[in-house]
Design a protein around this motif. Structure first.
Motif, PDB file in Angstrom:
ATOM      1  N   LEU A   1     -17.183  11.136   4.043  1.00 23.19           N
ATOM      2  CA  LEU A   1     -16.010  11.042   3.179  1.00 23.19           C
ATOM      3  C   LEU A   1     -16.047   9.756   2.350  1.00 23.19           C
ATOM      4  O   LEU A   1     -15.535   9.710   1.234  1.00 23.19           O
ATOM      5  CB  LEU A   1     -14.757  11.050   4.061  1.00 23.19           C
ATOM      6  CG  LEU A   1     -13.417  10.946   3.388  1.00 23.19           C
ATOM      7  CD1 LEU A   1     -13.103  12.234   2.648  1.00 23.19           C
ATOM      8  CD2 LEU A   1     -12.323  10.668   4.400  1.00 23.19           C
ATOM      9  N   ARG A   2     -16.617   8.703   2.933  1.00 22.48           N
ATOM     10  CA  ARG A   2     -16.745   7.440   2.191  1.00 22.48           C
ATOM     11  C   ARG A   2     -18.078   6.810   2.562  1.00 22.48           C
ATOM     12  O   ARG A   2     -18.370   6.640   3.745  1.00 22.48           O
ATOM     13  CB  ARG A   2     -15.603   6.487   2.552  1.00 22.48           C
ATOM     14  CG  ARG A   2     -15.746   5.111   1.904  1.00 22.48           C
ATOM     15  CD  ARG A   2     -14.575   4.192   2.176  1.00 22.48           C
ATOM     16  NE  ARG A   2     -14.597   3.646   3.517  1.00 22.48           N
ATOM     17  CZ  ARG A   2     -13.631   2.907   4.051  1.00 22.48           C
ATOM     18  NH1 ARG A   2     -12.548   2.634   3.350  1.00 22.48           N
ATOM     19  NH2 ARG A   2     -13.726   2.428   5.269  1.00 22.48           N
TER      20      ARG A   2
ATOM     21  N   LEU B   1     -13.007  10.987  11.604  1.00 26.13           N
ATOM     22  CA  LEU B   1     -11.702  11.658  11.562  1.00 26.13           C
ATOM     23  C   LEU B   1     -11.634  12.696  12.677  1.00 26.13           C
ATOM     24  O   LEU B   1     -12.525  13.536  12.783  1.00 26.13           O
ATOM     25  CB  LEU B   1     -11.504  12.375  10.217  1.00 26.13           C
ATOM     26  CG  LEU B   1     -11.587  11.519   8.955  1.00 26.13           C
ATOM     27  CD1 LEU B   1     -11.362  12.384   7.721  1.00 26.13           C
ATOM     28  CD2 LEU B   1     -10.546  10.409   9.011  1.00 26.13           C
TER      29      LEU B   1
ATOM     30  N   PRO C   1      -5.966  -1.621   7.988  1.00 29.16           N
ATOM     31  CA  PRO C   1      -6.649  -1.479   6.700  1.00 29.16           C
ATOM     32  C   PRO C   1      -7.211  -2.839   6.301  1.00 29.16           C
ATOM     33  O   PRO C   1      -6.967  -3.832   6.999  1.00 29.16           O
ATOM     34  CB  PRO C   1      -5.513  -1.078   5.756  1.00 29.16           C
ATOM     35  CG  PRO C   1      -4.300  -1.731   6.332  1.00 29.16           C
ATOM     36  CD  PRO C   1      -4.512  -1.829   7.824  1.00 29.16           C
TER      37      PRO C   1
ATOM     38  N   LEU D   1      -1.166  13.529   7.943  1.00 31.99           N
ATOM     39  CA  LEU D   1      -2.320  14.426   8.119  1.00 31.99           C
ATOM     40  C   LEU D   1      -2.547  14.726   9.600  1.00 31.99           C
ATOM     41  O   LEU D   1      -2.120  13.966  10.476  1.00 31.99           O
ATOM     42  CB  LEU D   1      -3.582  13.776   7.524  1.00 31.99           C
ATOM     43  CG  LEU D   1      -3.517  13.507   6.017  1.00 31.99           C
ATOM     44  CD1 LEU D   1      -4.640  12.586   5.571  1.00 31.99           C
ATOM     45  CD2 LEU D   1      -3.559  14.836   5.262  1.00 31.99           C
TER      46      LEU D   1
ATOM     47  N   ASN E   1      -5.442  14.811  11.130  1.00 37.65           N
ATOM     48  CA  ASN E   1      -6.517  14.000  11.706  1.00 37.65           C
ATOM     49  C   ASN E   1      -6.169  12.520  11.688  1.00 37.65           C
ATOM     50  O   ASN E   1      -5.450  12.055  10.806  1.00 37.65           O
ATOM     51  CB  ASN E   1      -7.810  14.182  10.906  1.00 37.65           C
ATOM     52  CG  ASN E   1      -8.460  15.521  11.198  1.00 37.65           C
ATOM     53  OD1 ASN E   1      -8.402  16.012  12.327  1.00 37.65           O
ATOM     54  ND2 ASN E   1      -9.073  16.110  10.187  1.00 37.65           N
TER      55      ASN E   1
ATOM     56  N   ILE F   1     -17.149   6.622   6.515  1.00 38.48           N
ATOM     57  CA  ILE F   1     -16.188   7.541   7.145  1.00 38.48           C
ATOM     58  C   ILE F   1     -16.772   8.955   7.193  1.00 38.48           C
ATOM     59  O   ILE F   1     -17.262   9.470   6.178  1.00 38.48           O
ATOM     60  CB  ILE F   1     -14.845   7.573   6.389  1.00 38.48           C
ATOM     61  CG1 ILE F   1     -14.253   6.173   6.289  1.00 38.48           C
ATOM     62  CG2 ILE F   1     -13.863   8.523   7.074  1.00 38.48           C
ATOM     63  CD1 ILE F   1     -12.916   6.100   5.573  1.00 38.48           C
TER      64      ILE F   1
ATOM     65  N   ALA G   1      -8.107   8.626  11.891  1.00 35.60           N
ATOM     66  CA  ALA G   1      -9.410   7.964  11.747  1.00 35.60           C
ATOM     67  C   ALA G   1      -9.551   6.892  12.823  1.00 35.60           C
ATOM     68  O   ALA G   1      -8.649   6.073  13.005  1.00 35.60           O
ATOM     69  CB  ALA G   1      -9.500   7.338  10.357  1.00 35.60           C
TER      70      ALA G   1
ATOM     71  N   ASP H   1      -1.655   6.688   1.710  1.00 34.04           N
ATOM     72  CA  ASP H   1      -3.036   6.256   1.988  1.00 34.04           C
ATOM     73  C   ASP H   1      -3.159   5.911   3.484  1.00 34.04           C
ATOM     74  O   ASP H   1      -2.698   4.864   3.928  1.00 34.04           O
ATOM     75  CB  ASP H   1      -3.349   5.031   1.120  1.00 34.04           C
ATOM     76  CG  ASP H   1      -4.835   4.731   1.063  1.00 34.04           C
ATOM     77  OD1 ASP H   1      -5.622   5.493   1.655  1.00 34.04           O
ATOM     78  OD2 ASP H   1      -5.201   3.726   0.429  1.00 34.04           O
ATOM     79  N   PRO H   2      -3.769   6.797   4.287  1.00 26.94           N
ATOM     80  CA  PRO H   2      -3.751   6.627   5.752  1.00 26.94           C
ATOM     81  C   PRO H   2      -4.584   5.447   6.259  1.00 26.94           C
ATOM     82  O   PRO H   2      -5.471   4.952   5.567  1.00 26.94           O
ATOM     83  CB  PRO H   2      -4.345   7.946   6.256  1.00 26.94           C
ATOM     84  CG  PRO H   2      -5.152   8.467   5.131  1.00 26.94           C
ATOM     85  CD  PRO H   2      -4.503   8.003   3.878  1.00 26.94           C
ATOM     86  N   LEU H   3      -4.281   5.025   7.489  1.00 26.08           N
ATOM     87  CA  LEU H   3      -4.907   3.835   8.075  1.00 26.08           C
ATOM     88  C   LEU H   3      -5.957   4.199   9.123  1.00 26.08           C
ATOM     89  O   LEU H   3      -5.839   5.217   9.803  1.00 26.08           O
ATOM     90  CB  LEU H   3      -3.840   2.975   8.762  1.00 26.08           C
ATOM     91  CG  LEU H   3      -2.620   2.596   7.938  1.00 26.08           C
ATOM     92  CD1 LEU H   3      -1.644   1.771   8.788  1.00 26.08           C
ATOM     93  CD2 LEU H   3      -3.034   1.809   6.691  1.00 26.08           C
TER      94      LEU H   3
ATOM     95  N   ARG I   1       0.845  -1.195   0.000  1.00 26.45           N
ATOM     96  CA  ARG I   1       0.000   0.000   0.000  1.00 26.45           C
ATOM     97  C   ARG I   1       0.881   1.245   0.000  1.00 26.45           C
ATOM     98  O   ARG I   1       1.846   1.329   0.747  1.00 26.45           O
ATOM     99  CB  ARG I   1      -0.868  -0.021   1.252  1.00 26.45           C
ATOM    100  CG  ARG I   1      -1.822   1.157   1.455  1.00 26.45           C
ATOM    101  CD  ARG I   1      -2.679   0.866   2.684  1.00 26.45           C
ATOM    102  NE  ARG I   1      -3.530   1.935   3.105  1.00 26.45           N
ATOM    103  CZ  ARG I   1      -4.858   1.814   3.232  1.00 26.45           C
ATOM    104  NH1 ARG I   1      -5.462   0.686   2.915  1.00 26.45           N
ATOM    105  NH2 ARG I   1      -5.582   2.806   3.686  1.00 26.45           N
TER     106      ARG I   1
HETATM  107  P1  AMP Z   1      -9.260   1.057   4.370  1.00 23.36           P
HETATM  108  O1  AMP Z   1      -8.357   0.502   3.333  1.00 23.36           O
HETATM  109  O2  AMP Z   1     -10.677   0.657   4.211  1.00 23.36           O
HETATM  110  O3  AMP Z   1      -8.790   0.896   5.760  1.00 23.36           O
HETATM  111  O4  AMP Z   1      -9.277   2.611   4.031  1.00 23.36           O
HETATM  112  C1  AMP Z   1      -8.888   3.620   4.851  1.00 23.36           C
HETATM  113  C2  AMP Z   1      -9.355   4.901   4.211  1.00 23.36           C
HETATM  114  O5  AMP Z   1      -9.766   5.779   5.234  1.00 23.36           O
HETATM  115  C3  AMP Z   1      -8.259   5.670   3.488  1.00 23.36           C
HETATM  116  O6  AMP Z   1      -8.102   5.232   2.169  1.00 23.36           O
HETATM  117  C4  AMP Z   1      -8.773   7.103   3.568  1.00 23.36           C
HETATM  118  O7  AMP Z   1      -9.669   7.346   2.518  1.00 23.36           O
HETATM  119  C5  AMP Z   1      -9.517   7.120   4.878  1.00 23.36           C
HETATM  120  N1  AMP Z   1      -8.708   7.697   5.968  1.00 23.36           N
HETATM  121  C6  AMP Z   1      -8.073   7.037   6.947  1.00 23.36           C
HETATM  122  N2  AMP Z   1      -7.415   7.881   7.757  1.00 23.36           N
HETATM  123  C7  AMP Z   1      -7.640   9.099   7.262  1.00 23.36           C
HETATM  124  C8  AMP Z   1      -7.211  10.430   7.646  1.00 23.36           C
HETATM  125  N3  AMP Z   1      -6.436  10.614   8.695  1.00 23.36           N
HETATM  126  N4  AMP Z   1      -7.645  11.454   6.902  1.00 23.36           N
HETATM  127  C9  AMP Z   1      -8.434  11.251   5.832  1.00 23.36           C
HETATM  128  N5  AMP Z   1      -8.872  10.046   5.418  1.00 23.36           N
HETATM  129  C10 AMP Z   1      -8.475   8.988   6.117  1.00 23.36           C
END
Ligand code: AMP
Ligand code: MG
Length: 331
Positions: free
Chosen positions: A187-188, A92, A134, A107, A109, A175, A111, A54-56, A50
């Motif tokens: 956001l999602r 977030l 993730p 970032l 923030n 999200i 999650a 792309d944050p966790l 990954r």
């Molecule tokens: P996943 O692969 O389902 O765990 O996806 C995590 C997703 O959460 C990321 O691809 C981002 O779109 C979103 N996400 C996680 N942490 C953050 C953050 N600190 N700020 C913005 N988006 C985040």
């Protein structure tokens, strides 16, 4: 290959040792590591391949734990967690420095969510740190909804997978972010319906980032099978004799085409190359079966997969979002 089992103490030992393990949640299986430890986090990115931008998402078992890692928990965020957690909602929040940069991709923030699965909640209660997790799939591929899905793709790279059965919800969490105090947005799209969220927030904006070009064309896909997927409309295909014509796209032999349907088969396409998500029209069931069905179609002797999507209500919106992202071609 990874050992698959229900031994929580074993999972704890691996995690305390900064190794990563597969964990069940109600949404999809996660690839979990100590969220406070850079060695563990680095492994997550490496195992999944990954990109580090792309944050966790971090996981804990209760709201008071989340409060340890964020500088503020706005009232509305607290209310959302209280009403829907454990459950498929991620929020977030402004992070404290104890959360490594790697977790949030730098970032400000972080999650957080509280997953609804008895094994993983038990695991989290017995750890001194949150779990960054993730989905447990190679980056870009379909998310796993069974322990065997995790084994099939990451089994050679991780020591242990907690066996928690099939995921109940089947798509990732919803999200939520905040523009400012008490101004939330989605956001999602995900497992928690927008209608439910609005009971707490009032009308909420959806800033979902799924790319939806205005003209038909090729997309960069995510959550995707290896076979090319076409998300098109029923009216944009024509089936004649042994061929299927996709408007604006190619012509295929009907034996080269797989179909992912909601509640009805597509005439003339061989039935063994079709998967219907919910013959009874139950949208929740369709979500549960979605990723497994995509994996099954991916293994068949076909060239492409066609889908018309599912009805656009409740979790159907999240299903269509994932289908769009999984598709290389969108009408
Ligand atoms: P996943 O692969 O389902 O765990 O996806 C995590 C997703 O959460 C990321 O691809 C981002 O779109 C979103 N996400 C996680 N942490 C953050 C953050 N600190 N700020 C913005 N988006 C985040
Ligand atoms: Mg993912």
């Amino acid at each position: 290959m990874a050992e698959i089992g229900v031994d929580i103490s074993k999972a704890i030992r691996f995690l305390n040792n900064n190794q990563v393990v597969g964990i069940p949640t109600e949404t999809v299986y996660g690839l979990a590591g100590n969220a406070l430890n850079s060695t563990s986090i680095t492994q997550i990115f490496e195992v999944k391949n990954r990109p580090t931008f792309d944050p966790l998402i971090c996981h804990t078992h209760q709201i008071s734990e989340i409060e340890k890692y964020v500088t503020r928990l706005p009232t509305m965020a607290y209310d959302l967690f209280e009403k829907f957690s454990p459950g498929p909602i991620t929020i977030l929040l402004p992070r404290k420095n104890i959360i490594p940069d790697l977790v949030t991709s730098g970032l400000s923030n972080v999650a957080f969510r509280i997953p609804k699965h008895y094994l993983t909640l038990e695991l989290l209660r017995n750890l001194d740190f949150p779990l960054a997790a993730p989905s447990a799939n190679p980056f870009g591929y379909i998310s796993p909804t069974t322990a065997l899905h995790v084994q099939a793709q990451l089994g050679s790279k991780i020591p242990y997978i907690l066996q928690g059965g099939d995921c109940n919800i089947g798509v990732e969490s919803t999200i939520i972010g905040f523009y400012e105090e008490n101004k939330p947005y989605i956001l999602r799209l995900g497992g928690l319906k927008t209608e439910e969220i609005e009971k707490v927030t009032g009308k909420i904006l959806v800033q979902n980032s799924s790319s939806k070009p205005s003209a038909p064309g090729m997309l960069e896909s995510h959550y995707a099978p290896e076979k090319k997927m076409y998300f098109i409309k029923r009216n944009d295909i024509e089936i004649q004799n042994n061929t299927i014509h996709l408007k604006n796209f190619d012509v295929f032999d009907i034996n080269e085409v797989g179909f992912l349907g909601f509640d009805e088969y597509l005439e003339k396409i061989p039935k063994e190359n079709q998967i219907i998500l919910a013959e009874n029209g139950n949208i929740q069931l369709a979500a549960q079966r979605l990723f497994g069905a995509m994996r099954e179609l991916d293994k068949k002797n076909i060239k492409i997969i066609i889908t018309f999507g599912v009805p656009t209500y409740q979790i159907g919106l999240a299903i269509n979002d994932r289908l769009q992202r999984a598709s290389t071609y969108l009408q």
